[in-house]
Design a protein around this motif. Structure first.
Motif, short mmCIF file in Angstrom:
data_model
loop_
_atom_site.label_atom_id
_atom_site.label_comp_id
_atom_site.label_asym_id
_atom_site.label_seq_id
_atom_site.Cartn_x
_atom_site.Cartn_y
_atom_site.Cartn_z
N UNK A 27 0.85 -1.19 0.00
CA UNK A 27 0.00 0.00 0.00
C UNK A 27 0.89 1.24 0.00
N UNK A 28 0.67 2.09 -0.98
CA UNK A 28 1.37 3.38 -1.03
C UNK A 28 0.43 4.45 -0.52
N UNK A 29 0.96 5.33 0.31
CA UNK A 29 0.15 6.39 0.91
C UNK A 29 0.86 7.71 0.67
N UNK A 30 0.11 8.70 0.21
CA UNK A 30 0.67 10.03 -0.05
C UNK A 30 -0.18 11.07 0.66
N UNK A 31 0.46 11.98 1.34
CA UNK A 31 -0.20 13.13 1.95
C UNK A 31 0.50 14.38 1.39
N UNK A 32 -0.11 14.98 0.38
CA UNK A 32 0.53 16.15 -0.26
C UNK A 32 0.58 17.35 0.67
N UNK A 33 -0.40 17.45 1.58
CA UNK A 33 -0.42 18.64 2.47
C UNK A 33 0.80 18.66 3.39
N UNK A 34 1.25 17.46 3.80
CA UNK A 34 2.42 17.40 4.67
C UNK A 34 3.66 16.94 3.93
N UNK A 35 3.52 16.68 2.62
CA UNK A 35 4.64 16.22 1.79
C UNK A 35 5.26 14.95 2.38
N UNK A 36 4.41 14.00 2.64
CA UNK A 36 4.82 12.77 3.30
C UNK A 36 4.36 11.58 2.48
N UNK A 37 5.28 10.62 2.27
CA UNK A 37 4.99 9.44 1.46
C UNK A 37 5.33 8.20 2.27
N UNK A 38 4.47 7.19 2.21
CA UNK A 38 4.72 5.95 2.93
C UNK A 38 4.48 4.75 2.04
N UNK A 39 5.15 3.68 2.37
CA UNK A 39 4.90 2.37 1.75
C UNK A 39 4.73 1.36 2.86
N UNK A 40 3.61 0.63 2.82
CA UNK A 40 3.35 -0.41 3.79
C UNK A 40 3.41 -1.77 3.10
N UNK A 41 4.06 -2.72 3.75
CA UNK A 41 4.13 -4.08 3.25
C UNK A 41 3.50 -4.97 4.30
N UNK A 42 2.41 -5.66 3.91
CA UNK A 42 1.75 -6.59 4.82
C UNK A 42 2.31 -7.99 4.62
N UNK A 43 2.24 -8.79 5.68
CA UNK A 43 2.67 -10.19 5.59
C UNK A 43 4.03 -10.27 4.88
N UNK A 44 5.00 -9.57 5.41
CA UNK A 44 6.30 -9.47 4.75
C UNK A 44 6.95 -10.85 4.56
N UNK A 45 7.63 -10.99 3.44
CA UNK A 45 8.28 -12.24 3.04
C UNK A 45 9.79 -12.02 2.89
N UNK A 46 10.58 -13.07 3.05
CA UNK A 46 12.03 -12.93 2.83
C UNK A 46 12.37 -12.37 1.45
N UNK A 47 11.51 -12.65 0.46
CA UNK A 47 11.74 -12.14 -0.90
C UNK A 47 11.53 -10.63 -1.00
N UNK A 48 10.98 -10.02 0.05
CA UNK A 48 10.83 -8.56 0.08
C UNK A 48 12.12 -7.87 0.51
N UNK A 49 13.10 -8.64 0.93
CA UNK A 49 14.38 -8.06 1.35
C UNK A 49 15.05 -7.37 0.17
N UNK A 50 15.22 -6.07 0.28
CA UNK A 50 15.75 -5.25 -0.81
C UNK A 50 15.92 -3.83 -0.29
N UNK A 51 16.39 -2.96 -1.15
CA UNK A 51 16.40 -1.53 -0.84
C UNK A 51 15.21 -0.89 -1.52
N UNK A 52 14.46 -0.09 -0.78
CA UNK A 52 13.27 0.57 -1.30
C UNK A 52 13.56 2.05 -1.46
N UNK A 53 13.37 2.52 -2.69
CA UNK A 53 13.68 3.90 -3.03
C UNK A 53 12.39 4.70 -3.21
#
Lengths: 117, 112
Positions: free
Chosen positions: B62-88
């Motif tokens: 899930x990507x979440x953006x709040x333009x009023x506060x200039x804030x961006x988030x990424x949520x990963x549910x049920x994380x898996x070992x294959x999610x191991x990486x660098x997130x840009x």
């Protein structure tokens, strides 16, 4: 669809030597980018080509770096002479796919890892 | 001030946990927002993109953006070992211009 091809994958050179990297973008992509990614940092744009013309080279250290994209297809990036601080991964990307594609199909290659000793 | 600020981590969480990755940007001219994932010794690949404030969901992400506060988030549910990486965290100001500004990336490790 073939991806963005880059070569070589790895290169080790001594400081003050020269080096060249090659990139072949996705077929039909008009825009080609070269990025520098230093360990622990995000990619930094060095130069952007639209076909064979330069759109943005404001962050390219022109005293030692040069790039060309003859015929608007593949591209080379050269460093001469190299410095220790040039050690990084050099990423090539291309874009310009169908407008329905996310971000115009902006796709990165796997990069060339340069070590200057 | 950097245009895009992102906590570099590293971040380690156990498999199955919810992961929250965050970044902020400084220029209100940025109009579209992306998350790229970069595996070791590979180029970044587009994970998600959005143009508007609010949430965008894609599977476990899930990507979440709040333009009023200039804030961006990424949520990963049920994380898996294959999610191991660098997130840009990546922003752009003009879709047609295709010029992207990257954050420093957060290195994520999912522990089995």
């Amino acid at each position: 669809e073939a991806g963005v091809a880059q070569s070589p994958r790895y290169k080790i050179i001594e400081k003050r030597q020269s080096v060249a990297f090659w990139c072949n973008p996705i077929s039909g992509h008009a825009t080609l980018y070269w990025y520098q990614q230093i360990l622990g940092q995000g990619p930094k744009l060095l130069i952007q080509f639209q076909n064979n013309g330069v759109v943005d080279d404001s962050q390219l250290p022109k005293d030692r770096f040069s790039a060309e994209r003859l015929k608007g297809v593949d591209s080379t990036l050269k460093i001469q002479p190299a410095k220790l601080e040039d050690s990084a991964v050099y990423l090539c990307a291309s874009s310009g796919g169908p407008t329905r594609s996310p971000n115009y199909g902006y796709t990165f290659g796997s990069g060339t890892r340069l070590t200057v000793v | 001030q950097k245009e895009v600020e992102q906590d570099p981590g590293p971040l380690s969480v156990p498999e199955g946990a919810i992961v929250s990755l965050n970044c902020t940007y400084s220029n209100s001219a940025f109009q579209y927002f992306m998350w790229y994932r970069q595996y070791s010794r590979k180029g970044p690949e587009l994970l998600m993109y959005t143009y508007s404030s609010g949430n965008k969901e894609d599977g476990r992400f899930t990507a979440q953006v709040d333009k009023s506060s200039k804030y961006i988030s990424l949520f990963i549910r049920d994380s898996q070992p294959s999610d191991s990486a660098t997130y840009l965290c990546v922003v752009g100001s003009n879709f047609g211009n295709e010029k992207l500004t990257f954050g420093t990336g957060t290195r994520l490790t999912i522990i089995p």
